[in-house]
Scaffold this motif. Structure first.
Motif, mmCIF file in Angstrom:
data_model
loop_
_atom_site.group_PDB
_atom_site.id
_atom_site.type_symbol
_atom_site.label_atom_id
_atom_site.label_comp_id
_atom_site.label_asym_id
_atom_site.label_seq_id
_atom_site.Cartn_x
_atom_site.Cartn_y
_atom_site.Cartn_z
ATOM 1 N N UNK A 81 0.865 -1.096 0.062
ATOM 2 C CA UNK A 81 -0.104 -0.168 -0.147
ATOM 3 C C UNK A 81 0.753 1.400 -0.097
ATOM 4 N N UNK A 82 0.495 2.391 -0.769
ATOM 5 C CA UNK A 82 1.279 3.612 -0.884
ATOM 6 C C UNK A 82 1.478 4.152 0.769
ATOM 7 N N UNK A 83 0.490 3.833 1.523
ATOM 8 C CA UNK A 83 0.860 4.375 3.021
ATOM 9 C C UNK A 83 1.923 3.731 4.021
ATOM 10 N N UNK A 84 2.023 2.515 3.429
ATOM 11 C CA UNK A 84 3.162 1.694 3.950
ATOM 12 C C UNK A 84 4.537 2.407 3.885
ATOM 13 N N UNK A 85 5.141 2.635 4.766
ATOM 14 C CA UNK A 85 6.754 3.534 4.713
ATOM 15 C C UNK A 85 7.712 3.103 4.139
ATOM 16 N N UNK A 86 7.766 1.732 4.095
ATOM 17 C CA UNK A 86 9.149 0.978 3.784
ATOM 18 C C UNK A 86 9.201 0.249 2.492
ATOM 19 N N UNK A 87 10.231 0.295 1.951
ATOM 20 C CA UNK A 87 10.445 -0.892 0.509
ATOM 21 C C UNK A 87 10.130 -2.281 1.252
ATOM 22 N N UNK A 88 9.539 -3.234 0.406
ATOM 23 C CA UNK A 88 9.309 -4.655 0.756
ATOM 24 C C UNK A 88 10.467 -5.424 0.702
ATOM 25 N N UNK A 89 11.534 -5.346 -0.322
ATOM 26 C CA UNK A 89 12.554 -6.133 -0.386
ATOM 27 C C UNK A 89 13.680 -5.349 0.640
ATOM 28 N N UNK A 90 14.265 -6.256 1.295
ATOM 29 C CA UNK A 90 15.076 -5.871 2.461
ATOM 30 C C UNK A 90 14.803 -5.647 3.879
ATOM 31 N N UNK A 91 13.263 -5.787 3.991
ATOM 32 C CA UNK A 91 12.795 -6.192 5.194
ATOM 33 C C UNK A 91 13.365 -7.287 5.906
ATOM 34 N N UNK A 92 13.675 -7.400 7.021
ATOM 35 C CA UNK A 92 14.199 -8.441 7.847
ATOM 36 C C UNK A 92 13.171 -9.148 8.787
ATOM 37 N N UNK A 93 12.985 -10.363 8.681
ATOM 38 C CA UNK A 93 11.784 -11.120 9.540
ATOM 39 C C UNK A 93 12.377 -11.329 10.886
ATOM 40 N N UNK A 94 12.190 -10.782 11.781
ATOM 41 C CA UNK A 94 13.026 -10.830 12.999
ATOM 42 C C UNK A 94 12.607 -11.803 13.976
ATOM 43 N N UNK A 95 11.089 -11.921 14.242
ATOM 44 C CA UNK A 95 10.454 -13.075 15.037
ATOM 45 C C UNK A 95 9.079 -13.085 14.475
ATOM 46 N N UNK A 96 8.540 -14.419 15.319
ATOM 47 C CA UNK A 96 7.118 -14.777 14.953
ATOM 48 C C UNK A 96 6.711 -15.574 16.297
ATOM 49 N N UNK A 97 5.467 -15.192 16.511
ATOM 50 C CA UNK A 97 4.679 -15.711 17.672
ATOM 51 C C UNK A 97 3.411 -16.404 17.047
#
Length: 285
Positions: A81-97
């Motif tokens: 979405x345009x309102x999402x402030x970050x590029x998708x590629x390069x995001x690091x998945x840090x944790x999951x619950x």
């Protein structure tokens, strides 16, 4: 219904998405209120079977991470979405619950919703959470929280891996397994999950993003752990994990767990020499 999509149909949007101007330099954290919900129906047995095969599930009912593959489509929808402030590629998945309140014995049918929340400063940039919920007949069946880090390449702190030694832990490990991971594991899981991030698909595509080889999906690693503990994860439980070092493919790793008390287990995935920690977590049942 959440429909399958061909990765090429969204690849241009993923490649063109950029960080918002001055998002890391601003004194204010992003204010981004994005959410979506969809009615889940019609998941084919073939699709479910493909996922079970990819993560070696032999437990009863539906693997608890299968719903995450459906939520992932919502995550991607929100991040594009345009309102999402970050590029998708390069995001690091840090944790999951993941918390499962009732086992799924058949293809899921109900309301799946996801929202972006909890923006925080991080020594590598800015972290945020995407939370997802699956409800059936107004009852909460499953909940997930995935924490991501948007990397600020200008100011991120150098982070060095600390060697570990599981054999020195005072608790007695109740189980060890060695897993042989083939070079095509990332492609197999991508086909089963819909996550076609190039860093997982081949050495060539991973090198374009700074990795020496393809790396395994973090959620594959978690799902594989839950498959190994299917006697505890086939009913109500919660499991929290952190993704540590990238798990390069092909590879051989060791899964270890020990009983903390009568209702919980600690678990790790490490290199064979126990010097690199790829995942650590806790399962409460």
């Amino acid at each position: 219904m959440i429909r399958d999509y061909h990765p090429l149909s969204i690849l241009p949007r993923v490649l063109l998405k950029r960080n918002a101007a001055f998002v890391f330099q601003s004194a204010l954290l992003p204010r981004c209120e994005l959410s979506t919900e969809q009615l889940i129906t019609g998941c084919s047995e073939k699709r479910i079977s493909r996922f079970h095969q990819a993560v070696a599930w032999q437990g009863e009912g539906i693997h608890p991470c299968f719903l995450h593959t459906l939520a992932f489509r919502q995550h991607l929808q929100l991040m594009l979405q345009p309102a999402f402030p970050f590029a998708v590629l390069g995001l690091v998945h840090k944790a999951n619950k993941i918390a499962q309140f009732a086992a799924l014995s058949s293809a899921p049918e109900g309301l799946l919703s996801s929202q972006v929340c909890s923006f925080k400063r991080h020594d590598r940039g800015i972290s945020f959470v995407i939370s997802s919920r699956f409800e059936c007949n107004n009852d909460l069946v499953w909940r997930s929280e995935s924490e991501f880090i948007a990397i600020d390449k200008l100011t991120m702190s150098a982070i060095k891996a600390t060697p570990i030694n599981l054999s020195a832990d005072p608790a007695k490990h109740s189980q060890h397994q060695n897993w042989q991971l083939n070079a095509d594991l990332g492609r197999q899981y991508a086909a089963a999950s819909g996550d076609f991030n190039p860093i997982h698909l081949s050495a060539l595509s991973a090198k374009l993003f700074g990795f020496k080889r393809a790396i395994a999906h973090g959620m594959w690693t978690k799902a594989r752990c839950l498959s190994a503990l299917s006697q505890h994860s086939a009913s109500a439980f919660r499991c929290e994990v952190e993704f540590k070092r990238p798990l390069f493919l092909p590879n051989q790793v060791t899964f270890s767990n020990y009983i903390v008390d009568e209702h919980s287990l600690a678990l790790w995935v490490t290199s064979d020499d126990h010097q690199q920690l790829h995942l650590q977590g806790r399962l409460v049942f």
